[in-house]
Enzyme design. Structure first.
Site, PDB file in Angstrom:
ATOM      1  NE  ARG A  32      -3.716  -2.342   0.209  1.00  0.00           N
ATOM      2  CZ  ARG A  32      -3.438  -3.466  -0.462  1.00  0.00           C
ATOM      3  NH1 ARG A  32      -2.406  -3.544  -1.296  1.00  0.00           N
ATOM      4  NH2 ARG A  32      -4.206  -4.535  -0.334  1.00  0.00           N
ATOM      5  CB  SER A  36      -9.206  -2.553   4.473  1.00  0.00           C
ATOM      6  OG  SER A  36      -9.731  -3.699   3.871  1.00  0.00           O
ATOM      7  CD  GLU A  60      -5.506  -0.389   2.937  1.00  0.00           C
ATOM      8  OE1 GLU A  60      -5.164  -1.388   3.594  1.00  0.00           O
ATOM      9  OE2 GLU A  60      -6.124  -0.440   1.865  1.00  0.00           O
TER      10      GLU A  60
END
Ligand code: FAD
Length: 302
Positions: A177, A227, A297
């Protein structure tokens, strides 16, 4: 500070209709949260994107590049700088052999459909990710058996110094990520994907299977940003949150989804503060029960 002169310059690079002041950002994110933007500019062409971002960089004016807003939490107070919004007009997709050229505002869902139609395999995992090419590549978005770094050949972008550059996959320095573009404020204009020849029916089956699994496991009926936390090494955020007894735990209008504890959902009128307070509480309780530090995230823009 965003003066009239700044607004006028942005209008010169785009048009008066493209520039909005005081626009509520809640309308531009999948969380449906966010106060007014001091200035929001709709981008229609790669040239506008390059010109506006170069100008803002040279004047040191804070800006935020917004794709589909599916990984972004804006503050209730809004954003004092310029939001550069990549609309549908900067979303061309072109297939040449086993390469796909996609402009930054193209939705990943559309790119993966074009790949399937051209019997190109490698982007099946992205068929249900509700983000743009720019937002996805910056985040190195991934799901199931893949992540974008496996299929990106090159990235065209405006560098932090305001230069137009093309980065190879290696130079983009992807991680979990993360990417060079995320760490150093590159503005992505176009991405070239390199895929493998495959069978169109098999590719479609795989995309349908992934999307079916999403519908079964994720709270897609409520606003969220996917998420909320990164996957901790060797574990799953959702599992740790569930084990901490936090399924359904709520602060104001923000709630830990019972369907998938890794998602924070907006049950109707969540504020940014509700989400942030909830995140803090979840982090603390998960740490107490498992010793794991959960890292967000989502992009939190305060
Ligand atoms: C229901 C749901 C399911 C999801 N599932 C997944 C999943 O399976 N896997 C996954 O990885 N993510 C998932 N996400 C999160 C999100 O969709 C991805 O991170 C997506 O790639 C973000 O794209 P975006 O265009 O919406 O980015 P935005 O939220 O608009 O922006 C995210 C970041 O990218 C930057 N950015 C956007 N465009 C550019 C550009 N052109 N140049 C430079 N920087 C740019 C922004 O400044 C910001 O830092 C999900 C989200 C939702 C709501």
């Amino acid at each position: 500070m965003i003066t009239k002169e700044v607004i006028d310059s942005i209008i010169e690079y785009t048009s008066a209709e493209n520039v909005k002041q005081g626009e509520l950002l809640s309308g531009y994110t999948t969380f449906k949260i966010g106060g007014p933007a001091r200035c929001l500019v709709e981008i229609d062409t790669v040239k506008q994107l390059t010109d506006v971002s170069k100008y803002l960089k040279s004047e040191r004016i804070p800006f935020y590049v917004l794709g589909n807003g599916s990984n972004t939490l804006f503050s209730d107070e809004g954003y004092e700088g310029v939001v550069i919004h990549l609309g549908r007009k900067i979303s061309d997709i072109r297939v040449e052999g086993n390469l796909i050229f996609a402009e930054a505002g193209a939705m990943l869902v559309r790119v993966s459909k074009e790949a399937q139609k051209a019997s190109l395999s490698g982007l099946e995992f992205a068929a249900g990710i509700p983000g743009t090419v720019g937002g996805g590549v910056v985040m190195n978005a991934g799901a199931y058996d893949g992540e974008l770094k496996q299929v990106v050949k090159s990235v065209s972008a405006v560098s932090p110094e305001g230069e137009f550059v093309t980065l190879s996959n290696k130079e983009a320095d992807f991680g979990y990520r993360s990417s060079l573009m995320r760490r150093e404020e590159y503005v992505i204009t176009e991405v070239v994907f390199e895929l493998q020849r495959g069978n169109a029916d098999e590719i479609l089956d795989k995309m349908n299977d992934f999307n079916e699994r999403r519908r079964a496991k994720q709270p897609l009926d409520l606003p969220s940003a996917g998420s909320t936390f990164k996957r901790p090494e060797g574990n799953f955020a959702g599992k740790l949150i569930m084990e901490a007894g936090l399924a359904g735990f709520a602060v104001g209008g923000a709630k830990v989804s019972e369907k998938h504890c890794g998602f924070v959902v907006n049950t109707g009128n969540a504020s940014s503060k509700d989400v942030l307070d909830l995140i803090k509480e979840v982090q603390q309780r998960v740490f107490e029960t498992s010793g794991v530090n959960l890292e967000p995230e989502i992009e939190i823009v305060q």
